[in-house]
Scaffold this motif. Structure first.
Motif, short mmCIF file in Angstrom:
data_model
loop_
_atom_site.label_atom_id
_atom_site.label_comp_id
_atom_site.label_asym_id
_atom_site.label_seq_id
_atom_site.Cartn_x
_atom_site.Cartn_y
_atom_site.Cartn_z
N GLY A 79 0.76 -1.24 0.00
CA GLY A 79 0.00 0.00 0.00
C GLY A 79 0.79 1.29 0.00
O GLY A 79 0.29 2.33 -0.39
N TRP A 80 2.06 1.23 0.43
CA TRP A 80 2.74 2.49 0.72
C TRP A 80 4.11 2.58 0.08
O TRP A 80 4.81 1.58 -0.08
N ASP A 81 4.49 3.80 -0.22
CA ASP A 81 5.79 4.06 -0.83
C ASP A 81 6.85 4.12 0.26
O ASP A 81 7.37 5.19 0.57
N VAL A 82 7.12 2.97 0.87
CA VAL A 82 8.15 2.90 1.92
C VAL A 82 9.00 1.65 1.71
O VAL A 82 8.59 0.71 1.03
N THR A 83 10.17 1.64 2.33
CA THR A 83 11.10 0.53 2.18
C THR A 83 10.72 -0.61 3.14
O THR A 83 9.97 -0.39 4.10
N PRO A 84 11.22 -1.84 2.90
CA PRO A 84 10.77 -3.00 3.70
C PRO A 84 10.91 -2.82 5.22
O PRO A 84 10.01 -3.20 5.97
N GLU A 85 12.02 -2.22 5.68
CA GLU A 85 12.22 -2.13 7.14
C GLU A 85 11.29 -1.13 7.80
O GLU A 85 11.24 -1.03 9.02
N PRO B 360 4.33 12.13 -11.05
CA PRO B 360 3.94 10.72 -11.15
C PRO B 360 2.56 10.43 -10.55
O PRO B 360 1.94 9.44 -10.92
N THR B 361 2.10 11.28 -9.64
CA THR B 361 0.80 10.99 -9.02
C THR B 361 -0.33 11.72 -9.73
O THR B 361 -1.48 11.54 -9.39
N ARG B 362 0.02 12.59 -10.68
CA ARG B 362 -1.00 13.37 -11.41
C ARG B 362 -1.77 14.31 -10.49
O ARG B 362 -2.93 14.62 -10.76
N VAL B 363 -1.13 14.73 -9.41
CA VAL B 363 -1.79 15.71 -8.54
C VAL B 363 -1.64 17.11 -9.15
O VAL B 363 -2.47 17.98 -8.94
N LEU B 364 -0.60 17.30 -9.91
CA LEU B 364 -0.42 18.59 -10.58
C LEU B 364 -1.33 18.62 -11.80
O LEU B 364 -1.26 17.75 -12.65
N ALA B 365 -2.14 19.66 -11.84
CA ALA B 365 -3.19 19.69 -12.86
C ALA B 365 -3.18 21.02 -13.59
O ALA B 365 -2.84 22.05 -13.02
N PRO B 366 -3.57 20.99 -14.86
CA PRO B 366 -3.75 22.25 -15.58
C PRO B 366 -4.89 23.04 -14.95
O PRO B 366 -5.75 22.47 -14.29
N THR B 367 -4.88 24.35 -15.14
CA THR B 367 -5.99 25.15 -14.66
C THR B 367 -6.51 25.99 -15.83
O THR B 367 -5.91 26.00 -16.90
N PHE B 368 -7.58 26.68 -15.57
CA PHE B 368 -8.03 27.68 -16.54
C PHE B 368 -7.94 29.05 -15.87
O PHE B 368 -6.96 29.76 -16.00
N LEU B 369 -8.92 29.39 -15.05
CA LEU B 369 -8.90 30.73 -14.44
C LEU B 369 -8.76 30.69 -12.93
O LEU B 369 -9.01 31.68 -12.25
N GLU B 370 -8.35 29.54 -12.40
CA GLU B 370 -8.26 29.42 -10.95
C GLU B 370 -7.35 30.47 -10.31
O GLU B 370 -7.60 30.93 -9.20
N PHE B 383 -6.14 18.07 -5.16
CA PHE B 383 -6.19 17.00 -4.19
C PHE B 383 -7.46 16.15 -4.29
O PHE B 383 -7.56 15.10 -3.68
N HIS B 384 -8.42 16.63 -5.04
CA HIS B 384 -9.58 15.78 -5.24
C HIS B 384 -9.21 14.62 -6.16
O HIS B 384 -9.74 13.54 -6.04
N HIS B 385 -8.28 14.90 -7.04
CA HIS B 385 -7.90 13.84 -7.97
C HIS B 385 -6.79 12.95 -7.40
O HIS B 385 -6.79 11.74 -7.61
N SER B 386 -5.82 13.54 -6.72
CA SER B 386 -4.69 12.75 -6.23
C SER B 386 -4.02 13.52 -5.09
O SER B 386 -4.56 14.52 -4.62
N TYR B 387 -2.85 13.06 -4.66
CA TYR B 387 -2.10 13.81 -3.66
C TYR B 387 -0.61 13.71 -3.92
O TYR B 387 -0.15 12.88 -4.68
N CYS B 388 0.12 14.61 -3.25
CA CYS B 388 1.55 14.75 -3.51
C CYS B 388 2.32 13.69 -2.74
O CYS B 388 2.19 13.58 -1.53
N ASN B 389 3.14 12.92 -3.45
CA ASN B 389 3.93 11.88 -2.81
C ASN B 389 5.00 12.52 -1.92
O ASN B 389 5.76 13.37 -2.37
N TYR B 390 5.07 12.05 -0.66
CA TYR B 390 5.94 12.66 0.34
C TYR B 390 7.41 12.65 -0.08
O TYR B 390 8.15 13.60 0.18
N ASP B 391 7.85 11.60 -0.75
CA ASP B 391 9.26 11.46 -1.09
C ASP B 391 9.60 11.95 -2.50
O ASP B 391 10.72 11.78 -2.96
N CYS B 392 8.63 12.51 -3.19
CA CYS B 392 8.84 12.86 -4.60
C CYS B 392 9.18 14.34 -4.75
O CYS B 392 8.58 15.20 -4.12
N THR B 393 10.17 14.62 -5.64
CA THR B 393 10.53 16.01 -5.91
C THR B 393 10.52 16.28 -7.43
O THR B 393 11.16 17.21 -7.89
N ALA B 394 9.82 15.44 -8.16
CA ALA B 394 9.90 15.47 -9.63
C ALA B 394 9.62 16.85 -10.22
O ALA B 394 10.37 17.33 -11.07
#
Lengths: 304, 516
Positions: A79-85, B360-370, B383-394
């Motif tokens: 379910g989660w983006d975490v490592t095994p430990e 990668p999570t598709r939380v970033l979305a195009p807007t029009f006049l927001e 955030f209704h569609h998705s959320y930001c992955n904690y470890d991601c900096t893409a």
């Protein structure tokens, strides 16, 4: 899954949707097994793969569950983006070993998937499970696209009346459920019954309509053939995702049972909670989906 | 160097760069964007220029390179490095193949409009807005066309293929997640594509000499370029072929002059010349350049008179934007990590949608006049569609303008783009008296904890010091139609406290006896 079973389940689901009488469209139940030597096996004190080797041996080997040519679903928690430990997901070494046992027993195909919470590709990769499945010769399938899910009715469900189940589950002859022992902010603990939320599409409905009731409803509807509770690493707090390895204890244990309620009851006790305090376990026991009176069960305990 | 080689070289470079640019925006696996986005976009002139401003002058290399390139060779950028330029060349080529034959004729470039527009854009930028710039900047428009128009059908194709293979038990082709279409953004991209295609079909590279800010800026440098296209009066046959094939309409074959400020460096003329009457060579500037019509004082005043109200209107739009304020949703759009805040973000983002493609999570979305009219199309967190992955900096790694600053994983975990708001009465636990906790379950920092409530129920409790505003709680919350927990944007990004915890190996505690 071959095309024939796909068409069959597809037709079944379509017919069920059209006719509203879905009993014959239900997934095929596991073939009747000669009774197992134990109701539950608990193993401790070794690495995850060794724990499983000894546990499954005590239950009569994988051949007691997997027949030649069977299609097997192994459903870990990814379910989660975490490592095994971090103990957010099932241990990849356990997943690998289970697949190897299934293939040894003559399984035609062993498929693994989870409807993940975090981004599925990151979960599959960083849990180490994708690699483990490939190494073992299994198939890793995606679970995060609604197109894989087909509607199934739960005629006896009290809160959950229908779900959309992944086609891999619908086509599987054998269903091996492999949760990891975790604290859980929603359901108190997450074990075998809770782990099955990963084979359906719309989890939001469960959360919004009496979560424990829905978990118990689903367990009554679809019992796995074997439940393997991974307690090599156990998450003691901040579950189900955990915040750091400080939340994790290496218990180096494992629980195996064909009875999903017994597995959960034993898991709860191992974690340090009374099974009856986890409402979905109590509900499922009450409805005779399985048994939580562990002192009356035939349990094999193995210390390594 | 032979004359044929120059055009060949131009085409080869164009194919390579445009294919790379397309891959960056379209690759469903996300590999191209990780590998190619930075080197590719560092050479995109206006984004690189913006980055030079936003990142305090460190990242000027790309812009300086393009400027030097132009000072040496003229606007060859426009026919090789600019993907929108190449897109127009594709349309022009299509016309050559399928349409009525087009004969270009020299026209005095519409400098007044072109540089007038640049003037307004620069004025707006100095006033803190990318208004108008994001509507005409070539790279951003190319990006939007691909991200908003081409990516969804491509994703549908991949998903269809993935599904069909899946029915045969083959799961090698991964399905890709898509953000639902944002119709305003789709309409905007379609409109732009139609405009640019029509202009290219009928008038060649008119866009580049009428609306394009990059064309205007590089034109200023190209005027002084060392290498120039010159017509040799002695060998020229006066056949006019060069003028006829000039997409930029910048060759006056009668006067034997090439306007290097408008020339896009396609070298078709060299190819077309039947003699050696044309040369691309180091040249004194005499004949080849038309002096640009200097912007006269009077005109300047007129432009200022035009610009001021337009500018005012554009900026005011950002404040008067219609926002859903009914609750359960942030009052302002949530800006991505690395943006610093809404004002900083909207003043530097040209809405190229590279971050949208990279997410990668598709939380970033195009807007029009927001964001208001001045920030049309600038992406937001949905955030209704998705959320930001904690470890991601893409997203922070790919932004070409510096609207999003690069963040390391550790830095990003301390950036607070918003904070959670809990609407207790809407919560399942209160409304239905059953356990839920989906919000807390998804929270990566446990800023949302479950605490005892009535009977044996647990209810969410917030510690917003820990909240990064990732939107996992909002996304997971099952209440409909309003979310009982949502992220309110930090108009100025804040700082989140890192949750306690180490990365040490878990401590071992094998039970002595099983407790059953």
């Amino acid at each position: 899954m071959n095309r024939r079973t796909f068409v069959r389940t597809g037709l079944g689901a379509t017919a069920a949707a059209v006719l509203g009488r879905p009993s014959w469209a239900l997934p095929p139940m596991a073939p009747d097994r000669p009774s197992l030597p134990y109701d539950l096996v608990a193993v401790r004190g070794a690495e995850p793969d060794v724990l499983f080797d000894r546990g499954i041996e005590a239950l009569g080997g994988m051949r007691a569950f997997v027949r030649k040519g069977a299609r097997v679903l192994v459903k870990p928690n990814i379910g989660w983006d975490v490592t095994p430990e971090r103990a957010g997901n099932t241990n990849p070494r356990l997943v690998r070993r289970i697949i190897e046992h299934c293939l040894d027993a003559g399984a035609r195909e062993v498929t693994v998937f989870d409807h993940t919470c975090d981004n599925w590709q990151r979960c599959y990769r960083n849990s180490g499970i994708e690699q483990a499945v490939k190494d073992a010769g299994g198939v890793i399938a995606p679970g995060n696209s609604e197109s894989y899910y087909q509607e199934v009715a739960l005629p006896r469900g009290k809160s959950l009346r229908d779900v959309k189940e992944h086609e891999v589950l619908l086509a599987a002859d054998v269903f091996i459920n492999v949760p990891v022992l975790k604290h859980h902010s929603s359901s108190r603990l997450t074990l075998a019954m809770k782990n099955m939320m990963g084979v359906v599409w719309d989890r939001g409905f469960w959360h919004a309509n009496d979560l424990h009731r829905c978990i118990a409803d689903y367990a009554a509807h679809r019992k796995p053939d074997l439940n393997v509770v991974d307690a090599y690493y156990a998450l003691k707090r901040n579950g189900p995702r955990g915040v750091s390895t400080d939340d994790v204890v290496a218990m180096k244990s494992q629980i195996l049972s064909a009875d999903i309620v017994a597995a959960d009851a034993a898991g709860a006790k191992l974690w340090g909670m009374a099974p009856e305090d986890v409402r979905h376990i109590a509900l499922a026991a009450e409805e005779k989906t399985g048994r939580m009176d562990l002192d009356r069960l035939n349990i094999k305990r193995i210390a390594l | 160097m032979g004359l044929g080689d120059l055009k060949g070289l131009r085409v080869a470079a164009a194919v390579v760069f445009t294919a790379a640019a397309a891959a960056v925006f379209l690759d469903p696996g996300g590999w191209a964007v990780t590998a190619l986005a930075r080197p590719l976009t560092s050479l995109q002139f206006v984004p690189a220029l913006l980055k030079a401003v936003t990142v305090a002058g460190i990242w000027t290399a790309g812009a300086v390179f393009v400027l030097l390139l132009t000072l040496l060779f003229g606007r060859v950028y426009c026919s090789t490095l600019c993907p929108l330029g190449v897109l127009q060349d594709v349309v022009i080529r299509l016309r050559r193949r399928f349409g009525r034959r087009v004969r270009y004729r020299y026209e005095r470039p519409p400098y007044a409009v072109h540089y007038g527009l640049l003037y307004v854009i620069v004025a707006a930028f100095l006033a803190g807005s990318v208004w108008l710039l994001d509507l005409v900047e070539p790279f951003s428009n190319f990006g939007r066309v691909l991200a908003v128009l081409a990516r969804p059908p491509l994703a549908a194709l991949v998903n269809g293929g993935s599904y069909l293979l899946g029915t045969a038990g083959i799961y090698a082709l991964s399905p890709v997640q898509m953000h639902p279409l944002v119709w305003g953004a789709v309409a905007g991209a379609l409109l732009f594509l139609a405009l640019v295609s029509l202009l290219a079909w009928h008038r060649g590279r008119l866009f580049c000499n009428l609306l394009c800010p990059t064309g205007a800026l590089l034109g200023l440098a190209a005027r002084f370029s060392l290498f120039r296209i010159v017509i040799d009066e002695h060998t020229c046959l006066d056949c006019g072929l060069c003028e006829r094939v000039c997409k930029a309409s910048c060759i006056d074959s009668t006067a034997k002059r090439v306007d290097m400020a408008a020339c896009v460096g396609c070298f078709n003329c060299l190819d077309a010349c039947p003699t050696v009457g044309m040369a691309y060579t180091l040249s004194r500037r005499g004949k080849s350049g038309t002096p640009p019509a200097p912007v006269r004082r009077g005109r300047r005043r007129v432009l200022a008179a035009f610009a001021a109200p337009l500018l005012a209107g554009g900026l005011a739009g950002s404040d008067s934007a219609a926002r859903v304020a009914a609750g359960g949703v942030s009052k302002r759009p949530v800006t991505p990590p690395g943006a610093g805040g809404e004002r900083r973000f909207t003043s530097a983002c040209t809405a190229c949608h590279l971050c949208v493609s990279a997410c990668p999570t598709r939380v970033l979305a195009p807007t029009f006049l927001e964001y208001g009219a001045a920030g049309v199309f600038q992406p937001r967190m949905d955030f209704h569609h998705s959320y930001c992955n904690y470890d991601c900096t893409a997203c922070t790694a790919v932004c070409p303008t510096g609207a999003l600053l690069p963040l390391t994983q550790d830095q990003k975990k301390e950036v607070q783009i918003g904070t959670s708001v809990f609407v207790k009465d809407d919560c399942i636990v209160v409304a239905k008296k059953t356990d839920c906790g989906a919000c807390s379950e998804h929270c990566p920092t446990k800023a949302v904890q479950m605490v005892p409530y009535e009977k044996k129920l647990l209810i969410p409790e917030l510690d917003n010091d820990l909240c990064v505003g990732c939107g996992a709680c909002e996304h997971a919350c099952p209440t409909k139609p309003r979310k009982a927990i949502y992220v309110e944007a930090n108009v100025l990004h804040g700082r989140a406290r890192r949750p306690a915890g180490t990365t040490a190996a878990p401590k071992t505690d094998v039970p002595e006896e099983f407790p059953f």
